[in-house]
Each structure stands twice: as structure tokens, then as C-alpha cells.
Scaffold this active site. Sequence first.
Site, PDB file in Angstrom:
ATOM      1  N   CYS A  34       4.733  -1.777  -5.355  1.00  0.00           N
ATOM      2  CA  CYS A  34       4.542  -2.436  -4.151  1.00  0.00           C
ATOM      3  C   CYS A  34       4.375  -3.986  -4.062  1.00  0.00           C
ATOM      4  O   CYS A  34       4.237  -4.428  -3.097  1.00  0.00           O
ATOM      5  CB  CYS A  34       3.385  -1.760  -3.552  1.00  0.00           C
ATOM      6  SG  CYS A  34       1.715  -2.027  -4.470  1.00  0.00           S
ATOM      7  N   CYS A 105      -1.129   3.564  -7.062  1.00  0.00           N
ATOM      8  CA  CYS A 105      -2.053   2.625  -6.625  1.00  0.00           C
ATOM      9  C   CYS A 105      -3.480   2.758  -7.780  1.00  0.00           C
ATOM     10  O   CYS A 105      -4.104   1.794  -7.924  1.00  0.00           O
ATOM     11  CB  CYS A 105      -2.585   2.605  -5.143  1.00  0.00           C
ATOM     12  SG  CYS A 105      -1.465   2.772  -4.001  1.00  0.00           S
TER      13      CYS A 105
END
Length: 207
Positions: A34, A105
Site C-alpha cells: 500500500c 497492515c
Amino acid sequence: MQYSQKVLDHFMHPHNVGKMENPDATATEGSPACGDQVTVYLKVDEQTKVIEDVSFLSYGCASNIATASIITDLAKGKTLDEAKAITWKDAMEALDGLPPVKVHCSVLAADTLQTAISNYEIAKGLKPVPDFTKDTIVNELKKIIYPQVGEDIVTLKMVKYVGFTDGEVVIDLNIQSFDTWRDNVVEEIKEHLEKYPDVKNVQINLP
Ligand code: FES
């Protein structure tokens, strides 16, 4: 997207946030998935090797802030050896889970903690700078999450072969052409490995 109450609590009231003055070690990592970043700071008691203080700065999403918050909670007060055993799965469990597409994440937060510990150990002469080997490649592949199910591609047996000779990395992947995540995984593998100076080329073979 459905988040647990713990994720929401740690996102809205994160623990251990902020830049540390005079840390003993620090690490900044970015997620190839990301583009977000996290920095972790450590203060370590040189005699006991206990992590006396740990903090973070996140340039990431809610899941990343929540995971960095909980992983720094988990690491605080532990010895370096104990903290080295903390994984993204521990963070996920402590947060009562994350949606599969957000698992990467938590990998970013856990990885940054581990890099900070490693940087401390190298700086203090507790271990040598690690050589780049096939194990390095496999360890990097274990950080790549297949977003549909929120598990890494090695555990999912999507990696059939890994080779490394004279800077050339060869990986055989078992991901079919109709798989909508295939290009993401291939791109992420390249980004993970091409950052190493020992890697000249990454060849990924697909069915
Ligand atoms: Fe980038 Fe979560 S989407 S860290």
C-alpha cells in the site's frame, strides 16, 4: 469493513505514539502492498536486554495504527529474545482479528518492530549483519499476505520453488491466471526483494 471493538479502541486511542528522543534503535519500514510507512523507536536496558520503552509513528491506515499500538504494548517490558517471538499473528489475536484485506497492515507493524530489534543487536555487536541467502527470500515471502484470505503465500503453499544464484532470484508461484490477486502478489514479491543490494533480478514463473 467490519473492525473489532479492540481495533477501533486502539485506532482512536493509540498507545505508545510519538517520536522518541535518543532512542537506542529505530527502524522505518514501508509496505509494498500500500506504500504506507511505520517507524518504531526502542530504548533497551543494556545489561538486562529488557525493552524499557517503545514508541511508534505511523503513516498508515487505521489497522496499521491499531496494530502498531498493540504490538508496542506487547513488546514493552519484554527482553529482546521474548520480543523477537512476537509476530503479526500475535498482534491480530490481541486485536480480535482484522479483515483479510487489512492483514498486511499488521505485518508492516510487526516487521518494523523486528527490524528495530535487529538494528539494535547489530549496532551493539550482538549479531553480525545477516548474509542474503535463500532463507532471506523465504522470510520475505512469508510477509506477503494473500488478501483474499489474510494468510501468507508460503503458508498457503503458493510458492513451489525458490532459487538464488549470483544475484538471480527464481520463484515458481502456484497462482492461476484467473486469480484476481495474482498481479498484486507478483508485484509485492518484486518490491520486497528488489530492495536488497544482493538481488540483481527477480524472475517469477507462473502457471
Ligand atoms: Fe497501508 Fe494499512 S493499508 S498500512
